[in-house]
Design a protein around this motif. Structure first.
Motif, PDB file in Angstrom:
ATOM      1  N   VAL A 146      -3.316  -6.002 -10.218  1.00 34.22           N
ATOM      2  CA  VAL A 146      -3.161  -7.467 -10.255  1.00 34.22           C
ATOM      3  C   VAL A 146      -1.755  -7.834 -10.720  1.00 34.22           C
ATOM      4  O   VAL A 146      -1.079  -8.679 -10.118  1.00 34.22           O
ATOM      5  CB  VAL A 146      -4.231  -8.090 -11.174  1.00 34.22           C
ATOM      6  CG1 VAL A 146      -3.972  -9.571 -11.355  1.00 34.22           C
ATOM      7  CG2 VAL A 146      -5.624  -7.858 -10.602  1.00 34.22           C
ATOM      8  N   VAL A 147      -1.337  -7.189 -11.809  1.00 35.07           N
ATOM      9  CA  VAL A 147       0.006  -7.479 -12.330  1.00 35.07           C
ATOM     10  C   VAL A 147       1.066  -7.127 -11.293  1.00 35.07           C
ATOM     11  O   VAL A 147       2.022  -7.888 -11.068  1.00 35.07           O
ATOM     12  CB  VAL A 147       0.242  -6.700 -13.641  1.00 35.07           C
ATOM     13  CG1 VAL A 147       1.690  -6.853 -14.100  1.00 35.07           C
ATOM     14  CG2 VAL A 147      -0.710  -7.183 -14.729  1.00 35.07           C
ATOM     15  N   ALA A 148       0.880  -5.983 -10.656  1.00 37.72           N
ATOM     16  CA  ALA A 148       1.855  -5.552  -9.635  1.00 37.72           C
ATOM     17  C   ALA A 148       1.930  -6.563  -8.501  1.00 37.72           C
ATOM     18  O   ALA A 148       3.012  -6.886  -8.009  1.00 37.72           O
ATOM     19  CB  ALA A 148       1.481  -4.175  -9.099  1.00 37.72           C
ATOM     20  N   CYS A 193      -1.865  -4.588  -3.460  1.00 41.31           N
ATOM     21  CA  CYS A 193      -1.360  -3.761  -4.552  1.00 41.31           C
ATOM     22  C   CYS A 193      -2.505  -2.973  -5.180  1.00 41.31           C
ATOM     23  O   CYS A 193      -2.347  -1.801  -5.552  1.00 41.31           O
ATOM     24  CB  CYS A 193      -0.651  -4.626  -5.582  1.00 41.31           C
ATOM     25  SG  CYS A 193       1.011  -5.108  -5.065  1.00 41.31           S
ATOM     26  N   CYS A 194      -3.656  -3.609  -5.330  1.00 44.11           N
ATOM     27  CA  CYS A 194      -4.817  -2.891  -5.859  1.00 44.11           C
ATOM     28  C   CYS A 194      -5.220  -1.761  -4.916  1.00 44.11           C
ATOM     29  O   CYS A 194      -5.565  -0.659  -5.362  1.00 44.11           O
ATOM     30  CB  CYS A 194      -5.986  -3.863  -6.060  1.00 44.11           C
ATOM     31  SG  CYS A 194      -5.737  -5.013  -7.415  1.00 44.11           S
ATOM     32  N   ILE A 228       0.842  -1.202   0.000  1.00 41.87           N
ATOM     33  CA  ILE A 228       0.000   0.000   0.000  1.00 41.87           C
ATOM     34  C   ILE A 228       0.875   1.250   0.000  1.00 41.87           C
ATOM     35  O   ILE A 228       0.663   2.176  -0.800  1.00 41.87           O
ATOM     36  CB  ILE A 228      -0.958   0.004   1.206  1.00 41.87           C
ATOM     37  CG1 ILE A 228      -2.106  -0.967   0.971  1.00 41.87           C
ATOM     38  CG2 ILE A 228      -1.517   1.406   1.438  1.00 41.87           C
ATOM     39  CD1 ILE A 228      -3.186  -0.919   2.027  1.00 41.87           C
ATOM     40  N   ALA A 229       1.866   1.282   0.884  1.00 45.43           N
ATOM     41  CA  ALA A 229       2.733   2.465   0.951  1.00 45.43           C
ATOM     42  C   ALA A 229       3.617   2.561  -0.287  1.00 45.43           C
ATOM     43  O   ALA A 229       3.752   3.645  -0.881  1.00 45.43           O
ATOM     44  CB  ALA A 229       3.601   2.401   2.209  1.00 45.43           C
ATOM     45  N   LEU A 230       4.198   1.450  -0.708  1.00 43.08           N
ATOM     46  CA  LEU A 230       5.103   1.493  -1.852  1.00 43.08           C
ATOM     47  C   LEU A 230       4.384   1.996  -3.103  1.00 43.08           C
ATOM     48  O   LEU A 230       4.869   2.872  -3.820  1.00 43.08           O
ATOM     49  CB  LEU A 230       5.682   0.102  -2.120  1.00 43.08           C
ATOM     50  CG  LEU A 230       6.749  -0.418  -1.161  1.00 43.08           C
ATOM     51  CD1 LEU A 230       7.211  -1.808  -1.591  1.00 43.08           C
ATOM     52  CD2 LEU A 230       7.931   0.525  -1.068  1.00 43.08           C
ATOM     53  N   ILE A 231       3.223   1.434  -3.359  1.00 39.64           N
ATOM     54  CA  ILE A 231       2.519   1.781  -4.595  1.00 39.64           C
ATOM     55  C   ILE A 231       1.784   3.108  -4.438  1.00 39.64           C
ATOM     56  O   ILE A 231       1.787   3.947  -5.356  1.00 39.64           O
ATOM     57  CB  ILE A 231       1.565   0.650  -5.003  1.00 39.64           C
ATOM     58  CG1 ILE A 231       2.390  -0.565  -5.438  1.00 39.64           C
ATOM     59  CG2 ILE A 231       0.614   1.098  -6.109  1.00 39.64           C
ATOM     60  CD1 ILE A 231       1.576  -1.757  -5.847  1.00 39.64           C
ATOM     61  N   GLY A 247      -2.318   2.411 -12.088  1.00 37.29           N
ATOM     62  CA  GLY A 247      -3.427   2.955 -11.313  1.00 37.29           C
ATOM     63  C   GLY A 247      -4.721   2.195 -11.502  1.00 37.29           C
ATOM     64  O   GLY A 247      -5.641   2.342 -10.695  1.00 37.29           O
ATOM     65  N   ASN A 248      -4.825   1.360 -12.519  1.00 37.59           N
ATOM     66  CA  ASN A 248      -6.091   0.649 -12.670  1.00 37.59           C
ATOM     67  C   ASN A 248      -5.991  -0.750 -12.071  1.00 37.59           C
ATOM     68  O   ASN A 248      -4.943  -1.176 -11.595  1.00 37.59           O
ATOM     69  CB  ASN A 248      -6.529   0.613 -14.136  1.00 37.59           C
ATOM     70  CG  ASN A 248      -5.556  -0.162 -15.003  1.00 37.59           C
ATOM     71  OD1 ASN A 248      -4.692  -0.871 -14.515  1.00 37.59           O
ATOM     72  ND2 ASN A 248      -5.692   0.005 -16.302  1.00 37.59           N
ATOM     73  N   LEU A 249      -7.111  -1.462 -12.158  1.00 32.55           N
ATOM     74  CA  LEU A 249      -7.203  -2.764 -11.501  1.00 32.55           C
ATOM     75  C   LEU A 249      -6.219  -3.755 -12.105  1.00 32.55           C
ATOM     76  O   LEU A 249      -5.563  -4.529 -11.385  1.00 32.55           O
ATOM     77  CB  LEU A 249      -8.639  -3.283 -11.631  1.00 32.55           C
ATOM     78  CG  LEU A 249      -8.966  -4.579 -10.868  1.00 32.55           C
ATOM     79  CD1 LEU A 249      -8.790  -4.386  -9.378  1.00 32.55           C
ATOM     80  CD2 LEU A 249     -10.406  -5.017 -11.174  1.00 32.55           C
TER      81      LEU A 249
END
Lengths: 398, 498
Positions: free
Chosen positions: A308-310, A383-384, A222-225, A302-304
């Protein structure tokens, strides 16, 4: 004539004609620095307090580590409170224009969040005191009262992130690098604090178990992204992970230089110096992967789908590097001051009741696979959430 | 917030407790504090340890030196045996009383359950010396939250909940507006929706938090319960043979009853007390069978309802007392043997406050005492005189000691089996004395000769002193047992404790 209509360029570069005077001059308001300092004191105080408890054991209300945490709460409370009261009752229209309203009070959103965090920290104190009396002196990090304290500390940090983000989003091009550096610094300290909260799940003997990977899947994304999304840097996640890594390494190498003796028994390990926390997890590698992912034009950050990929990339890289590194940490090659596999707290019955140089059993193959799948699932979810947070932080103005 | 590998440690500890330490009962029954009389080298010390209600918790220690030559006392805690017994923390210097310079007080943290050891270092005019006192550590209760604190927490958390929801609303409604822009109706609607959603989330978080709290409270209660004695299962076979076993599946599974330490010569000291009058009392020593049960042939006794108390010591040195009850038929066969002792006595008398007991053979046993108060450290002092009124000169050791005392409250909510060294079981005391650094330690009535073996002097003086503290007011019966001219005698005293 409308200034914006006749000077669209001015609107684009500096769309907010009523930007606070401090930002025109390039200086960051003092309460922003205070919240950044509060976040720092919270994290450093937390690390020091944990080391204190595993080296010396006995503490009082007035230990230096506790004082750092109190200072964090005071700084956050005073800075936020002043900002809110000054905005509410002060005469600066610019301040009011850049504020939100809660219960009739006005102030920067980040200050309200940080003030909430300070009150949560205060709430945890009498609760924690009673908890000790009822259930004994809790010897773990993650208890309900400690979680309320951690939530308060997290909200102070989040308030700092929101505050800096809001200033960054309103700042001129000249002012952004400084704010960006401050944002990444706060993000790095938040990452450091997250690592403290999951410390009980990340010793070396857990590095082949789903518990370890589930914890890292939830703690950092959450913080990283989120912060990466606001930052103008090319390597924001890497920077934050590097700050966390550097601070943990500094603690690992510096703390043992200071003498300490246990003051609580039973004592299972001979302790003569402060016991540091473990070698940092290899967060830097999945952080680099996230930054590379963000830089690629193939993915709309920024999208869903990006979330997921992240999540998949984050966990895959993490497992790929941490799993063999766990083998190394367990081995005799890591039993030195550099890697720190020789350190155990005074009350840790390592080598007495259990072998610390053995990975813990993870149950059946089905349980292991299921656990790891769940860890990947957590990584995707968080990540989402990080993406959603980042999208929002990019638009915060107040 | 100390040991970080705690989950694994908790698991290991619970397993170790079951396997090695055994689910630890209250030391005796209803009498958890430790009273000890021993010598640290040349210094005689009386030690009282008031154990805390919850573990980890703070125990209050009082140490009274018999002479004025002790200048400094330091205390620390370690495990009695095994891992954690080898190293010691930095000792705490006890506070010397300004009113009574022989009295020292200290507060010590008992951080773990099980068999611990209080290490005492005494310094004085005759140099430095050490002594170790075994301390049985277990939680006895769970604390309820005071109303005022509950109200404060409710108020604060309600404020935090409302604050959180309000901040989320403000963030949704206004945070993305450019400075100076007005809040639109759409933004207000979004804010209200966000408030509702965050309100639901806050309620969910509160639910989760209470569920977590309930879980932790249950875990704590489970640990407290784990350290209560299992019931004693008692059956009578073949008319006069008593068979005993612990009625607990975990005990059977881990073979707890096969891993006991002999305590002054016996794996089990069994006490039969006829209730409610306490008019029949037997101190017996059942034999241990391979399947973990104990059995014995009953001595001659009258029919009645008997409370049965079994004192044992597990291999870590932790004492516990299993309690059961049984209606026994009368028995005329004499199954008593060896160190078994007991007999018939006057019924418990609420009006008596005895200080002298005259036995059948004319032996006089005198108990010198002031009015007794609960929760005070005392020295129970007894003198034995022959029928001629002279101090008895023919006393012999009984199971290695001058005397044994059993203290029972009229409702048996308190039962303690103590000795001249105090309330700690002798097996634990031996373990404590055998550790490095405790050479020169001796217990009252016994001395350490060279290495670690305790030797009992062959001559027993007719004066017995035993440290103890009554845990609560009420009517108590004291059974004093000693051996004279080859025969075990039992004197009884009834007393009211304020």
């Amino acid at each position: 004539m409308d200034t914006a209509a006749h000077h669209p360029g001015l609107v684009q570069v500096r769309p907010f004609a009523t930007t606070v005077a401090a930002e025109r001059s390039g200086s960051i308001p003092w309460f922003v620095w205070c919240l950044a300092a509060a976040t720092t004191f919270d994290a450093f105080g937390g690390y020091w307090d944990i080391s204190w408890h595993i080296s010396i054991g006995r503490d009082t209300f007035w230990t230096p580590a506790h004082m750092m945490v109190y200072l964090a709460g005071i700084l956050a409370g005073v800075a936020s409170g002043y900002s809110i009261l000054n905005t509410t009752f002060g005469s600066s229209p610019q301040a009011k224009d850049s504020s939100v309203s809660v219960w009739g009070f006005r102030g920067p959103l980040g200050c309200f969040v940080a003030a909430w965090g300070g009150i949560a920290m205060l709430t945890s104190a009498p609760f924690d005191n009673w908890w000790h009396a009822a259930y004994g002196l809790d010897v773990k990090i993650v208890s309900l009262p400690h979680s309320i304290l951690a939530l308060g500390e997290a909200m102070i940090s989040f308030g700092a992130v929101v505050l800096v983000s809001a200033h960054l989003n309103r700042a001129s091009l000249e002012e952004r690098p400084k704010l960006n550096r401050l944002l990444l610094y706060v993000g790095g300290i938040v990452t450091f604090g997250s690592a403290l909260f999951i410390l009980e799940s990340t010793p070396m003997e857990f590095m082949h178990s789903p518990r370890f990977y589930g914890a890292v899947a939830r703690a950092f994304p959450i913080a990283l992204i989120g912060v990466s999304s606001v930052s103008s840097s090319r390597w924001p996640a890497t920077t934050m992970a590097a700050i966390y890594t550097g601070l943990f390494l500094a603690g690992l190498w510096i703390f043992p230089l200071f003498p300490a003796e246990p003051k609580l028994g039973p004592v299972y390990q001979p302790i003569s110096h402060m016991v540091p926390l473990w070698f940092p997890v290899l967060l830097i590698f999945p952080a680099i992967a996230l930054d590379l992912l963000r830089q690629t034009s193939a993915l709309r950050w920024g999208n869903l789908k990006a979330g997921v990929v992240a999540g998949i990339v984050y966990m895959t890289v993490f497992v790929a590097v941490q799993w063999p590194f766990g083998d190394f940490l367990i081995s005799s090659a890591a039993r030195n001051r550099f890697f720190g596999s020789i350190y155990f707290g005074y009350s840790d019955p390592a080598n007495t009741f259990y072998n610390p140089y053995e990975f813990i059993a993870h149950g059946t193959t089905a349980a292991f696979v299921g656990g790891m799948a769940l860890a990947f699932g957590w990584a995707i979810v968080f990540c989402c959430l990080g993406m959603a947070l980042g999208n929002w932080l990019k638009t915060v103005q107040r | 917030m100390a040991p970080l590998r705690l989950n694994r440690e908790v698991q290991l500890f619970v397993i170790a407790a079951l396997l090695c330490l055994a689910p630890c009962a209250s030391a005796h029954v209803g009498s958890p504090d430790v009273f000890y009389d021993g010598n640290a080298g040349p210094y005689r010390l009386f030690v009282t340890v008031n154990v805390p209600q919850v573990i980890p918790g703070i125990a209050e220690v009082q140490i009274r030196a018999a002479s004025g030559d002790v200048k400094r006392i330091a205390t620390s805690v370690s495990r009695l045996t095994g891992g954690g017994s080898r190293y010691a923390p930095v000792p705490d210097v006890a506070i010397r009383s300004t009113v009574d310079p022989r009295l020292f007080t200290s507060s010590i943290w008992l951080m773990e359950y099980g068999s611990l050891r209080l290490q005492i270092k005494a310094s004085g005019t005759q140099g430095d010396a050490e002594m170790s006192v075994p301390v049985a550590s277990f939680a006895r209760r769970n604390l309820a939250m005071p109303r005022w604190l509950g109200a404060l927490l409710i108020a604060l958390t309600a404020g935090l909940a409302i604050g959180a929801v309000s901040i989320v609303g403000a963030a949704t409604r206004e945070a993305r507006l450019s400075p100076g822009a007005q809040v639109t109706e759409a933004a207000r609607r979004s804010g209200r929706v966000a408030i509702v959603i965050s309100g639901v989330l806050v309620v969910a978080i509160f639910y989760f938090a209470f569920a977590w709290w309930t879980f932790d409270a249950r875990q704590s209660a489970m640990m407290t319960k784990l350290f209560r004695p299992p019931p004693l299962s008692i059956t009578v076979e073949s008319g006069n043979r008593l068979k005993l076993k612990a009625a607990d599946s975990q005990w059977s599974k881990y073979g707890v009853m096969n891993k006991l330490l002999p305590d002054h010569g016996h794996l089990m000291h069994l006490f039969l007390i006829r209730t409610p009058g306490f008019d029949r009392f037997w101190h017996l020593h059942p034999a241990h069978a391979a399947d973990g049960t104990f059995d014995l042939n009953l001595p001659p006794l009258d029919a009645g309802h008997y409370t049965v108390l079994a004192d044992i010591v597990d291999e870590s040195g932790f004492p516990w007392t299993l309690v059961g009850a049984i209606d026994l038929p009368g028995n005329t066969e004499n199954g008593a043997s060896g160190d078994d002792s007991g007999g018939s006595f006057p019924a418990l008398n609420t009006t008596r406050n005895d200080s002298v007991d005259v036995l059948e053979d004319g032996t006089r046993v005198i108990w010198q005492h002031d009015p007794l108060a609960a929760n005070h450290s005392l020295i129970l002092h007894f003198t034995v005189e022959d029928p001629g009124g002279h101090p008895a000169a023919d006393l012999e050791p009984y199971m290695g000691m001058g005397a044994h005392v059993e203290i029972a409250r009229s409702d048996l909510s308190v039962f303690a089996h103590i000795h001249p060294s105090g309330s700690a079981p002798m097996a634990a005391v031996m373990l404590a004395a055998n550790t490095e650094g405790s050479r020169g330690q001796s217990m009252a009535g016994m001395t350490m000769q060279g290495g670690s073996k305790m030797e009992m002097p062959s001559k027993v003086e007719p004066d017995f002193s035993m440290p103890y503290g009554f845990p609560k007011p009420g009517l108590y019966r004291i059974f004093l047992q000693f051996k004279r001219a080859g025969k075990v005698e039992t004197a009884v005293f009834d007393t009211q404790v304020r």
